[in-house]
Write a protein that holds these residues in place. Structure first.
Motif, PDB file in Angstrom:
ATOM      1  N   ILE A   1       0.834  -1.201   0.000  1.00  0.00           N
ATOM      2  CA  ILE A   1       0.000   0.000   0.000  1.00  0.00           C
ATOM      3  C   ILE A   1       0.868   1.251   0.000  1.00  0.00           C
ATOM      4  O   ILE A   1       0.557   2.252  -0.651  1.00  0.00           O
ATOM      5  CB  ILE A   1      -0.976   0.003   1.210  1.00  0.00           C
ATOM      6  N   ALA A   2       2.003   1.197   0.715  1.00  0.00           N
ATOM      7  CA  ALA A   2       2.929   2.328   0.714  1.00  0.00           C
ATOM      8  C   ALA A   2       3.601   2.471  -0.654  1.00  0.00           C
ATOM      9  O   ALA A   2       3.786   3.587  -1.158  1.00  0.00           O
ATOM     10  CB  ALA A   2       3.975   2.141   1.808  1.00  0.00           C
ATOM     11  N   LEU A   3       3.946   1.337  -1.246  1.00  0.00           N
ATOM     12  CA  LEU A   3       4.571   1.378  -2.579  1.00  0.00           C
ATOM     13  C   LEU A   3       3.596   1.911  -3.611  1.00  0.00           C
ATOM     14  O   LEU A   3       3.969   2.712  -4.488  1.00  0.00           O
ATOM     15  CB  LEU A   3       5.048  -0.020  -2.963  1.00  0.00           C
ATOM     16  N   ALA A   4       2.332   1.498  -3.524  1.00  0.00           N
ATOM     17  CA  ALA A   4       1.323   1.980  -4.472  1.00  0.00           C
ATOM     18  C   ALA A   4       1.170   3.496  -4.372  1.00  0.00           C
ATOM     19  O   ALA A   4       1.075   4.193  -5.394  1.00  0.00           O
ATOM     20  CB  ALA A   4      -0.013   1.287  -4.212  1.00  0.00           C
ATOM     21  N   GLY A   5       1.138   4.022  -3.154  1.00  0.00           N
ATOM     22  CA  GLY A   5       1.044   5.466  -2.990  1.00  0.00           C
ATOM     23  C   GLY A   5       2.248   6.191  -3.562  1.00  0.00           C
ATOM     24  O   GLY A   5       2.113   7.237  -4.210  1.00  0.00           O
ATOM     25  N   ALA A   6       3.439   5.639  -3.328  1.00  0.00           N
ATOM     26  CA  ALA A   6       4.662   6.263  -3.854  1.00  0.00           C
ATOM     27  C   ALA A   6       4.651   6.271  -5.383  1.00  0.00           C
ATOM     28  O   ALA A   6       5.067   7.260  -6.016  1.00  0.00           O
ATOM     29  CB  ALA A   6       5.880   5.512  -3.335  1.00  0.00           C
ATOM     30  N   ILE A   7       4.168   5.189  -6.001  1.00  0.00           N
ATOM     31  CA  ILE A   7       4.101   5.134  -7.469  1.00  0.00           C
ATOM     32  C   ILE A   7       3.080   6.134  -7.987  1.00  0.00           C
ATOM     33  O   ILE A   7       3.325   6.835  -8.980  1.00  0.00           O
ATOM     34  CB  ILE A   7       3.746   3.702  -7.935  1.00  0.00           C
ATOM     35  N   LEU A   8       1.936   6.232  -7.315  1.00  0.00           N
ATOM     36  CA  LEU A   8       0.894   7.143  -7.765  1.00  0.00           C
ATOM     37  C   LEU A   8       1.365   8.590  -7.725  1.00  0.00           C
ATOM     38  O   LEU A   8       1.122   9.352  -8.676  1.00  0.00           O
ATOM     39  CB  LEU A   8      -0.358   6.969  -6.888  1.00  0.00           C
ATOM     40  N   GLY A   9       2.039   8.984  -6.651  1.00  0.00           N
ATOM     41  CA  GLY A   9       2.566  10.349  -6.576  1.00  0.00           C
ATOM     42  C   GLY A   9       3.589  10.627  -7.661  1.00  0.00           C
ATOM     43  O   GLY A   9       3.638  11.725  -8.229  1.00  0.00           O
ATOM     44  N   PHE A  10       4.396   9.645  -7.971  1.00  0.00           N
ATOM     45  CA  PHE A  10       5.405   9.801  -9.024  1.00  0.00           C
ATOM     46  C   PHE A  10       4.778   9.898 -10.401  1.00  0.00           C
ATOM     47  O   PHE A  10       5.268  10.622 -11.277  1.00  0.00           O
ATOM     48  CB  PHE A  10       6.387   8.622  -8.967  1.00  0.00           C
ATOM     49  N   LEU A  11       3.667   9.154 -10.626  1.00  0.00           N
ATOM     50  CA  LEU A  11       3.027   9.143 -11.942  1.00  0.00           C
ATOM     51  C   LEU A  11       2.531  10.516 -12.364  1.00  0.00           C
ATOM     52  O   LEU A  11       2.352  10.774 -13.557  1.00  0.00           O
ATOM     53  CB  LEU A  11       1.866   8.142 -11.957  1.00  0.00           C
ATOM     54  N   ARG A  12       2.285  11.388 -11.406  1.00  0.00           N
ATOM     55  CA  ARG A  12       1.874  12.767 -11.741  1.00  0.00           C
ATOM     56  C   ARG A  12       2.897  13.424 -12.661  1.00  0.00           C
ATOM     57  O   ARG A  12       2.545  14.239 -13.525  1.00  0.00           O
ATOM     58  CB  ARG A  12       1.691  13.558 -10.442  1.00  0.00           C
ATOM     59  N   TYR A  13       4.154  13.054 -12.530  1.00  0.00           N
ATOM     60  CA  TYR A  13       5.225  13.663 -13.318  1.00  0.00           C
ATOM     61  C   TYR A  13       5.747  12.727 -14.415  1.00  0.00           C
ATOM     62  O   TYR A  13       6.510  13.152 -15.277  1.00  0.00           O
ATOM     63  CB  TYR A  13       6.397  14.048 -12.404  1.00  0.00           C
ATOM     64  N   ASN A  14       5.332  11.483 -14.356  1.00  0.00           N
ATOM     65  CA  ASN A  14       5.840  10.498 -15.308  1.00  0.00           C
ATOM     66  C   ASN A  14       4.840  10.176 -16.412  1.00  0.00           C
ATOM     67  O   ASN A  14       5.198   9.606 -17.448  1.00  0.00           O
ATOM     68  CB  ASN A  14       6.214   9.206 -14.558  1.00  0.00           C
ATOM     69  N   PHE A  15       3.558  10.548 -16.201  1.00  0.00           N
ATOM     70  CA  PHE A  15       2.544  10.295 -17.217  1.00  0.00           C
ATOM     71  C   PHE A  15       2.819  11.164 -18.441  1.00  0.00           C
ATOM     72  O   PHE A  15       3.325  12.284 -18.334  1.00  0.00           O
ATOM     73  CB  PHE A  15       1.149  10.584 -16.662  1.00  0.00           C
ATOM     74  N   SER A  16       2.502  10.631 -19.616  1.00  0.00           N
ATOM     75  CA  SER A  16       2.800  11.321 -20.873  1.00  0.00           C
ATOM     76  C   SER A  16       2.129  12.702 -20.948  1.00  0.00           C
ATOM     77  O   SER A  16       0.932  12.831 -20.674  1.00  0.00           O
ATOM     78  CB  SER A  16       2.307  10.458 -22.050  1.00  0.00           C
TER      79      SER A  16
END
Length: 519
Positions: free
Chosen positions: A199-214
């Motif tokens: 659950i912590a990893l999922a949150g970390a990925i989601l926050g990062f995707l804000r800047y990694n999404f195309s």
């Protein structure tokens, strides 16, 4: 559940805040991913090392768990030694990725470190000790199989998420779907440690995707993709092997479906084409979708949908029902087959042709028997009739629509044409396949199958011209084989046709009268 929700929100916020800091630092130090026409599709330098933001967010979130005083925190602290060992091995992979992002690492270094980290994970108790038996129950593995299988799984999944990191947000998005699937499965089986980390990893990925999404402003880099793949592999081993449900070991296999299929197919197609297995290219699944005219966002959304479907299907294994589960796996297999076929891989087409050859083997054998019979008859041919009889044996293979033997002057010595093959007029332009009128005389009667043709769509032919020469090199003419381009692949030994048959026909022509024969 409140604790889990709080941890997810905390990890998301931390990653959302730390990612711009890592991006700024990577840009300042020149840690950039530059465009490369052979391996990358972005058009401008993009900072990488995004994995650092995910790693830091995850560690900070797990550290907060140690400060809590509730049942979740108590169970997490009880297994703190296991968590530390897993994170130590994952940190080793992170350091490998950072080194690769900064200076570059060859395949030998990467695999050496990855195998070492996987062995460390195995010695820490993360072991594949059983496999799901589709017929019921499980297969228990001894140490001789458990260690190599664990290492293979961990190293394979680690590199699978690294290989699909070729499109903005793809690897991180696939990891997010896989992480949430593992989290739900762990919740179902009351595995607190796996739930907290996932659950912590999922949150970390989601926050990062804000800047990694195309269009991405920062990439995961090898530090991120390798770290995510390794940690997910470790969590899947811990979750599935500690589960009381035997079929749970199939959950990560299905939920990691996209990176697994892409990796296995990359290895397969490179092996077929005899290309280096570890040399990057632009022929991954997402690359081929881009080549078919889809935009980057369209490709990303479609592949996110694929990951979501696989995640949902994998959750069927939480409460498996034999027929439904089997049907779901069958549909997944059919979809993967159809999807790869639709993408237009040359390797796939060649594989299907090779498989088809296996099923056509009996017909190929029969045709080669006719060919060998024709060669044997040519060896003893003394007259034109003997020669024509041998050629008629070859025509009986039904692989050709016309056969013609001509002298060096162009005079037709012998010709056969299927009665249903129309004459094709010569074209004025220079086509790759030469089309010209076929002789309608000198037909040898025979009962041959019909080929569908029409005046509106005339049958175009390809021709194979095989020169004939005597023992002293004197030209004797040529034999021409013609076949409709609309027919399937040639099912006869073409090498045998152009060597031994050609040699025996040349010898036979030298033995018989060379004057044209009219029948």
């Amino acid at each position: 559940m409140k604790t889990y929700a709080a941890l997810f929100i905390l990890a998301t916020v931390l990653s959302y805040m730390l990612t711009p800091l890592v991006r700024r630092w990577a840009t300042g130090w020149g840690v950039l991913d530059y465009p490369d026409a052979l391996r990358r599709i972005h058009s401008r330098p993009i900072p990488r090392l995004g994995g650092l933001a995910i790693y830091a967010s995850l560690l900070l979130t797990l550290a907060v768990v140690l400060l809590l005083d509730n049942l979740v925190a108590a169970q997490f602290k009880a297994h703190l030694g296991t968590v530390i060992k897993m994170m130590a091995a994952a940190t080793l992979i992170l350091l490998l990725g950072i080194y690769d992002d900064l200076r570059g690492a060859n395949a030998r270094i990467k695999f050496t470190v990855q195998i070492a980290a996987a062995v460390l994970l195995y010695l820490s108790g993360f072991q594949i000790t059983r496999l799901w038996n589709p017929l019921g129950g499980t297969w228990d593995l001894g140490p001789a199989l458990s260690l190599p299988l664990t290492v293979l799984w961990v190293v394979g999944i680690t590199n699978a998420f690294n290989l699909i990191d070729g499109l903005d947000g793809l690897s991180a998005g696939a990891a997010l779907f896989a992480t949430m699937t593992l989290c739900i499965a762990a919740l179902f089986h009351h595995q607190v440690v796996v739930v907290v980390i996932s659950i912590a990893l999922a949150g970390a990925i989601l926050g990062f995707l804000r800047y990694n999404f195309s269009p991405a402003t920062i990439f995961l880099g090898d530090s991120g993709s390798l770290f995510l793949g390794f940690l997910l592999a470790a969590l899947s081993v811990e979750g599935s092997q500690k589960s009381t449900t035997a079929i749970a070991v199939a959950i990560p296999l299905v939920s990691f479906g996209l990176p697994i299929v892409d990796t296995l197919w990359a290895i397969t197609r490179r092996g077929i084409g005899k290309r280096p297995l570890f040399h990057g290219d632009l022929e991954h699944i997402h690359h081929m979708m881009l080549k078919r005219g889809l935009s980057r966002r369209q490709v990303l959304i479609i592949l996110y949908g694929v990951c979501a479907v696989l995640a949902l299907v994998s959750l069927l294994f939480l409460n498996p029902q034999g027929k439904l589960t089997g049907l779901a796996l069958f549909l997944i297999g059919v979809s993967v087959f159809a999807g790869i076929q639709h993408l237009g891989y040359h390797e796939f087409n060649e594989m299907m042709y090779t498989v088809g050859k296996i099923f056509r083997h009996h017909r190929v054998m029969a045709n080669n028997v006719h060919l060998r019979r024709a060669v044997a008859e040519l060896e003893s041919a003394e007259t034109h009739s003997d020669l024509f009889r041998a050629l008629a044996s070859l025509a009986a293979t039904e692989e050709f629509d016309a056969l013609t033997v001509t002298t060096p002057s162009g005079t037709i010595l012998w010709s056969w044409q299927r009665e249903d093959v129309p004459t094709v007029s010569a074209r004025e332009d220079q086509a790759a396949v030469r089309e010209e009128p076929l002789p309608s005389s000198l037909l040898i009667p025979g009962d041959y199958p019909h080929t569908a043709t029409s005046k509106e769509n005339p049958l175009h032919l390809w021709r194979l011209h095989v020169p004939l020469s005597g023992t002293n090199g004197r030209p004797l003419g040529e034999v021409t084989f013609a076949r409709a381009m609309s027919r399937g692949p040639l099912e006869i030994d073409i090498h045998h046709l152009c060597t031994l048959f050609r040699h025996r026909l040349s010898q036979a022509l030298e033995r018989v009268d060379q004057a044209p024969v009219h029948r």
